[in-house]
Design a protein around this motif. Structure first.
Motif, PDB file in Angstrom:
ATOM      1  N   ASP A   1      53.139  67.319  -7.094  1.00  0.00           N
ATOM      2  CA  ASP A   1      52.848  65.952  -7.494  1.00  0.00           C
ATOM      3  C   ASP A   1      51.462  65.546  -7.014  1.00  0.00           C
ATOM      4  O   ASP A   1      51.139  65.648  -5.832  1.00  0.00           O
TER       5      ASP A   1
ATOM      6  N   ASP B   1      57.219  73.621  -5.796  1.00  0.00           N
ATOM      7  CA  ASP B   1      58.128  72.925  -6.709  1.00  0.00           C
ATOM      8  C   ASP B   1      57.487  71.621  -7.176  1.00  0.00           C
ATOM      9  O   ASP B   1      56.377  71.259  -6.780  1.00  0.00           O
ATOM     10  N   GLU B   2      58.222  70.944  -8.015  1.00  0.00           N
ATOM     11  CA  GLU B   2      57.762  69.714  -8.649  1.00  0.00           C
ATOM     12  C   GLU B   2      57.167  68.711  -7.651  1.00  0.00           C
ATOM     13  O   GLU B   2      56.099  68.138  -7.875  1.00  0.00           O
ATOM     14  N   LYS B   3      57.854  68.544  -6.513  1.00  0.00           N
ATOM     15  CA  LYS B   3      57.379  67.561  -5.521  1.00  0.00           C
ATOM     16  C   LYS B   3      56.070  67.994  -4.894  1.00  0.00           C
ATOM     17  O   LYS B   3      55.141  67.212  -4.741  1.00  0.00           O
ATOM     18  N   MET B   4      55.996  69.253  -4.521  1.00  0.00           N
ATOM     19  CA  MET B   4      54.758  69.739  -3.887  1.00  0.00           C
ATOM     20  C   MET B   4      53.582  69.648  -4.837  1.00  0.00           C
ATOM     21  O   MET B   4      52.429  69.567  -4.422  1.00  0.00           O
TER      22      MET B   4
ATOM     23  N   THR C   1      58.239  74.278 -14.368  1.00  0.00           N
ATOM     24  CA  THR C   1      58.221  73.328 -13.263  1.00  0.00           C
ATOM     25  C   THR C   1      57.371  72.109 -13.630  1.00  0.00           C
ATOM     26  O   THR C   1      56.237  72.261 -14.099  1.00  0.00           O
ATOM     27  N   LYS C   2      57.931  70.938 -13.412  1.00  0.00           N
ATOM     28  CA  LYS C   2      57.196  69.708 -13.716  1.00  0.00           C
ATOM     29  C   LYS C   2      55.924  69.633 -12.874  1.00  0.00           C
ATOM     30  O   LYS C   2      55.920  70.079 -11.727  1.00  0.00           O
ATOM     31  N   ASN C   3      54.893  69.084 -13.437  1.00  0.00           N
ATOM     32  CA  ASN C   3      53.568  68.943 -12.797  1.00  0.00           C
ATOM     33  C   ASN C   3      52.857  70.282 -12.607  1.00  0.00           C
ATOM     34  O   ASN C   3      51.848  70.350 -11.926  1.00  0.00           O
TER      35      ASN C   3
ATOM     36  N   TYR D   1      47.107  71.959 -10.277  1.00  0.00           N
ATOM     37  CA  TYR D   1      47.575  73.309  -9.949  1.00  0.00           C
ATOM     38  C   TYR D   1      46.718  74.386 -10.609  1.00  0.00           C
ATOM     39  O   TYR D   1      46.419  74.311 -11.796  1.00  0.00           O
TER      40      TYR D   1
END
Ligand code: TPP
Ligand code: SF4
Ligand code: MG
Lengths: 321, 642
Positions: free
Chosen positions: B447, B442-445, B469-471, B451
């Motif tokens: 950051d 997810d977004e936090k992982m 998904t962001k990032n 990717y």
């Protein structure tokens, strides 16, 4: 900080032929994304196979480079699963109007809220120049051994008949115009088609950049070429359906305009109707929470992995004891 | 072998054969009985012959036997078609007004059938009319119950004040049910309940059918009460039971398993599944106030169906499509894309008689090799084959788990015999079902990391990011690609990418427990080992139980994960056996061939069938017995069925 088009450039080498109209399309698309300040992770470019199909790799947003002719099914599947995404389908004229024609027509019936850009170059670029479905009958482009034996389809007229709610045409080398049209297409509520006239200098020696610019017809008075393309907005054409009762007449007017070719070729928005419910709205009629909790975002299990969907009601219908 | 009671209803398509079977099956279910019912129909909407063959027992039943104990014939053709299946002492319910029908002039009987039947009539000196045929079987001990359908319908019409008789001819089905249950002396209250439950929302129809039931039931009691001695062992059970078809089992499994986008293009026998899901598209959850919904999309063709499902899967929804052979043929290019791009998608593949349009509404298991090999190039996939309706349910959930854990397409093979048969089960236990979504970032992982969608990993599985998904901006392409998902034709990368993808099959071999891949029945070290897959399971298990009781040493290896094949286990089990017997519903013994290819073990005997009708317990039993007694040829071809 405002986004610039360069922010949407990927690291991948752009491998189109020098002078290819696709460069203009790529730039216009990147400019449109920047001006609309779309967050790259929310945008998905979906493409088919062809020279045009490579576009997503050159743009720094999500890219799904699919199969020949299948850009629309993929794009619709993505958008339906997650309507928060900004989905832009891209494809060649062979891709969308030849092998993918069934999807082209049926997408119109659904009116999924997304954008579809066709790189209309009259040829199958990537397979070395065969006739595409938009090449006119009797024309012989460079690489084909005999003149084209098939009639051409008019993508705009087909789209109008099929139910697209935004139908436009632009030109690969008029990046400013194209960028504006792409922005409008993205912002349109419903399925938006942009047919992009795209010179292919390698294989299409008929509808070339020079031909569109009218370099074969010099105005004796000014000594300058008389361009073939003109803008609908410059002639006071109103594409917008303001009331459903005028829908059919607006469509007919758009078809009439779309038939113009040869000496005078209109570009711009031919038809726009936001009164037709989108596929998203139609699903919401049946699944009221669809937009808030779409398929891609639904929780399907708890933290321990146990499914949360309650199927007891289904078993109850089937119960015998 | 406990054959149970075998009831068959037959008539022209559109005359309510299905409804009759549903009422009959439910009524038996309410009486604490187990039912297995198979539906047979032509690729036709109205007029051609169709029938339902129901087996009722106090124990769980999962296949048909050859016998018919009672035939409820709506028309003359049904009598002619099924007369040879009725056991001595069995019964036929027949329309009195049809007795003069000239058998060979029944227009819907095909010439292939007539020429064989004519032969039979000649040999046995049977006259030309239906009455002559009935007389012939009466002499063999079969009870013929002649019922004046029209007169009974007229009685009903007058009680209901209906003038036009054609409005109620559709109730011939319920008339025959009333007669059947009257003959069986069954609790009419349970039949009334079945009618009310099935027509619940249409009170007028309920009323008409209840009256028809009552009239017929009484008619049987008053006219034939002493002629038929069979009684159904009805009893009260506390356990909760359901009566459902394979189509429904898959649909419910998918819904529970989290399927949220289902695409399809109509085709028999797959479409019922999608329609069931669509009818139940909004569901509540165990979390108060939270509802979920499945979007079902009828696409323009199967090409769109698979590719739309792939798009939905990339966005993060559990997505699937359902089809049968002709549709799957169109999906193959998309399947290959899914393999190359490691997309978790489920294709539910309902086999039917093939090649080409083949036998559109009939049974076959002709497509195992196609499912295993379809697609250009080599890529990992999983092929699951459910053996019964219960497995259809659990495998529907497993299919999604495998697809997401290993990021590959899963083909769930079902067949017509499973799709359109209905069976009673204790309500499925869902308490141990788990959902495994595989690794999703997810977004936090994401950051601060770069990717790569197709990052090289030890297991071959690269953590997934859902579109949006962001990032986590990423790319896919059907071209060979590098770790980022961009096109790459570099030989070094290609080699590594192929290995990364194919390695996932080893992970499947390692990580999926054998209990989810193979079912074993009978004696573990048996001298005689049966191998099979799919819906033959019911008939084989029943035959095996009977043979074991008789003292034969038999085991049965039912392969549920056909690809990747649990090679070691199969090899070990079969190598110990003296005889390996391959039983399949196709011409060439496709699983047998695959097993030989992967293990070197040869099939000593082959029992195959490809006439479009599923194997019955009776014929499997007989064929196996020949093998076990050393009297069988290497290859036996079964032919039972109408
Ligand atoms: C199923 C299938 N058939 C044929 C091809 C070969 N092919 C690759 S690109 C292409 C035509 C591309 O023409 P167009 O869609 O107009 O795109 P352009 O290259 O002109 O942008 C074809 C036929 C293919 N990739 N897949
Ligand atoms: S072949 Fe034509 S369309 Fe393709 S890259 Fe070259 S110029 Fe562009
Ligand atoms: Mg082209």
């Amino acid at each position: 900080m405002a986004l610039r088009w360069q922010d949407f450039k990927s690291d991948v080498f752009v491998d189109w032929c020098p002078g290819c109209g696709n460069y203009g399309i790529l730039l216009a698309l990147q400019m449109a994304l920047a001006e609309l300040a779309l967050e790259p992770h929310r945008v998905v470019l979906v493409s088919g196979i062809g020279c045009s199909g490579k576009t997503p790799h050159f743009v720094k947003v999500n890219g799904v480079h699919t199969l020949h002719g299948r850009t629309l099914p993929f794009a619709q599947g993505i958008k339906i699963a997650n309507p928060d995404l900004e989905v832009i389908a891209i494809g060649g004229d062979g891709d969308g109007l030849g092998i993918g024609m069934g999807h082209f027509v049926n997408a119109g019936r659904r009116n999924v809220d997304m954008t579809y850009l066709i790189h209309d170059n009259g040829v199958y670029g990537l397979t070395k120049g065969q006739a595409s479905p938009t090449l006119k009958l009797g024309l012989k482009v460079k690489a084909i051994p005999k003149p084209n034996i098939n009639e051409a389809v008019n993508p705009l007229i087909v789209a109008l008949a099929a139910g697209y709610t935004f139908v436009a045409r632009s030109y690969a080398y008029d990046t400013k115009h194209l960028k504006e049209i792409i922005k409008q297409a993205i912002q349109h509520k419903g399925l938006a088609l942009v047919d992009i006239l795209q010179p292919c200098p390698t294989y299409n020696d008929i509808t070339t950049k020079e031909w569109y610019a009218g370099e074969d017809r010099i105005d004796p008075k000014t000594g300058k070429p008389v361009p073939r393309l003109y803008k609908l907005e410059d002639v006071g054409y109103d594409p917008v359906v303001h009331d459903l009762s005028e829908d059919f007449s607006k469509k007919l007017a758009a078809m009439e305009k779309a038939r113009e070719w040869g000496d005078k070729i209109p570009i711009g928005v031919f038809y726009k109707n936001e009164l037709i419910p989108t596929f998203q709205e139609r699903i919401t009629q049946r699944i009221p929470f669809y937009m808030k909790n779409p398929p891609a975002k639904q929780k399907i299990c708890d933290d321990a992995g146990s499914p949360i969907t309650d199927v007891d009601v289904l078993f109850k219908e089937l119960k015998v004891t | 072998m406990e054959k149970g009671f075998n009831w068959m209803a037959g008539g022209p398509q559109g005359s309510g054969v299905d409804t009759a079977a549903n009422i009959f099956g439910r009524a038996c279910g309410y009486g604490g009985l187990y039912v297995y019912g198979r539906r047979e129909y032509h690729s036709n909407i109205k007029g051609l012959h169709s029938y339902f063959h129901l087996r009722v027992s106090s124990n769980e039943v999962s296949a048909n036997v050859n016998d018919v104990d009672m035939l409820a014939a709506f028309d003359a053709e049904t009598v002619v078609r099924h007369i040879s299946e009725i056991v001595p002492n069995g019964g036929i319910i027949v329309d009195q007004n049809q007795l003069d029908t000239k058998i060979l002039e029944i227009p819907t009987l095909p010439i292939e059938f007539k020429s064989i039947f004519q032969e039979f009539m000649k040999e046995n000196g049977i006259g030309t009319r239906l009455a002559d045929l009935l007389e012939y079987v009466r002499n063999k001990g079969i009870h013929v119950f002649e019922v004046p359908y029209m007169e009974l319908l007229k009685q009903i019409a007058s009680k209901l004040n209906i003038r036009e008789l054609n409005k109620i001819t559709r109730m011939i089905n319920v008339l025959t049910i009333g007669i059947s249950f009257g003959l069986l002396g069954y609790d009419i209250g349970l039949v009334e309940k079945a009618i009310k439950d099935i027509f619940g929302e249409k009170p007028k129809i309920v009323e008409m059918n209840l009256l028809a039931l009552e009239v017929a039931y009484d008619y049987a009691k008053n006219n034939f009460s002493k002629d038929f001695s069979y009684r159904l062992p009805e009893r009260v059970v506390k356990e909760e039971r359901i009566f459902l078809s394979g189509n429904q089992a898959v649909a419910i499994g998918k819904i529970l398993g989290g399927c949220r986008v289902q695409t399809y293009y109509p085709i028999t026998p797959a479409a019922d599944e999608s329609e069931y899901i669509e009818a139940h598209e909004v569901l509540s959850t165990k979390i108060p106030g939270v509802e979920v919904g499945v979007v079902v999309i009828q696409t323009e063709d199967e090409i769109a169906a698979i590719n739309m499902a792939l798009g939905a899967a990339l966005a993060g929804a559990r997505a699937s499509t359902s089809t049968s052979g002709p549709g799957f043929s169109l999906m193959v290019e998309g399947l290959s894309w899914a393999g190359n791009n490691e997309v978790p998608v489920v294709i539910t593949y309902y086999q039917r008689g093939a090649p080409s349009t083949g036998l559109p509404t009939r049974h076959g298991q002709d497509d195992l090799r196609f499912a295993v090999h379809a697609g250009h190039g080599e890529f990992p996939r999983i092929v699951l084959a459910s053996g019964d309706i219960r497995e259809c349910f659990y495998d529907a959930v497993n299919a999604f788990n495998y697809a997401e854990r290993f990021q590959l397409p899963v083909i769930h093979l079902i067949d017509k015999a499973l799709a359109n048969s209905s069976q009673t089960f204790p309500v499925f236990d869902i308490s141990s079902i788990k959902i495994h979504r595989g690794e999703i970032l997810d977004e936090k992982m994401l950051d601060g990391i770069e990717y790569k969608r197709f990052a090289f990993t030890d297991s071959g599985v690269s953590p997934r990011v859902l579109l949006g998904t962001k990032n986590g901006v990423h790319w896919y392409t059907g071209d060979e690609h590098n770790e980022y998902g961009h096109i790459s034709e570099e030989p070094h990368n290609r080699t590594k990418m192929m290995e990364k993808r194919m390695k996932k099959l080893e992970a499947v071999n390692r990580e999926v427990p054998i209990t989810e891949k193979i079912n074993f029945f009978g004696e573990p070290n048996a001298k005689n080992m049966i191998v099979s897959w799919g819906s033959t399971k019911g008939a084989i298990v029943e035959a095996l139980n009977e043979l074991s009781r008789e003292g034969y040493s038999v085991g049965f290896l039912q392969v549920r994960m056909v690809h990747p094949l649990p090679r070691e286990y199969i090899k070990e089990t079969l190598e110990k056996a003296e005889r390996v017997i391959d039983i399949e519903m196709n011409y060439s013994g496709q699983l047998g061939g695959i097993i030989t290819e992967k293990t070197g073990v040869l099939m000593d005997f082959q029992i195959v069938k490809y006439n479009g009708r599923p194997m019955t317990t009776t014929e499997v039993y007989n064929a196996l017995k020949l093998v076990l007694d050393g009297r069988a040829p290497k290859r036996q071809v079964l032919t039972y069925g109408t």
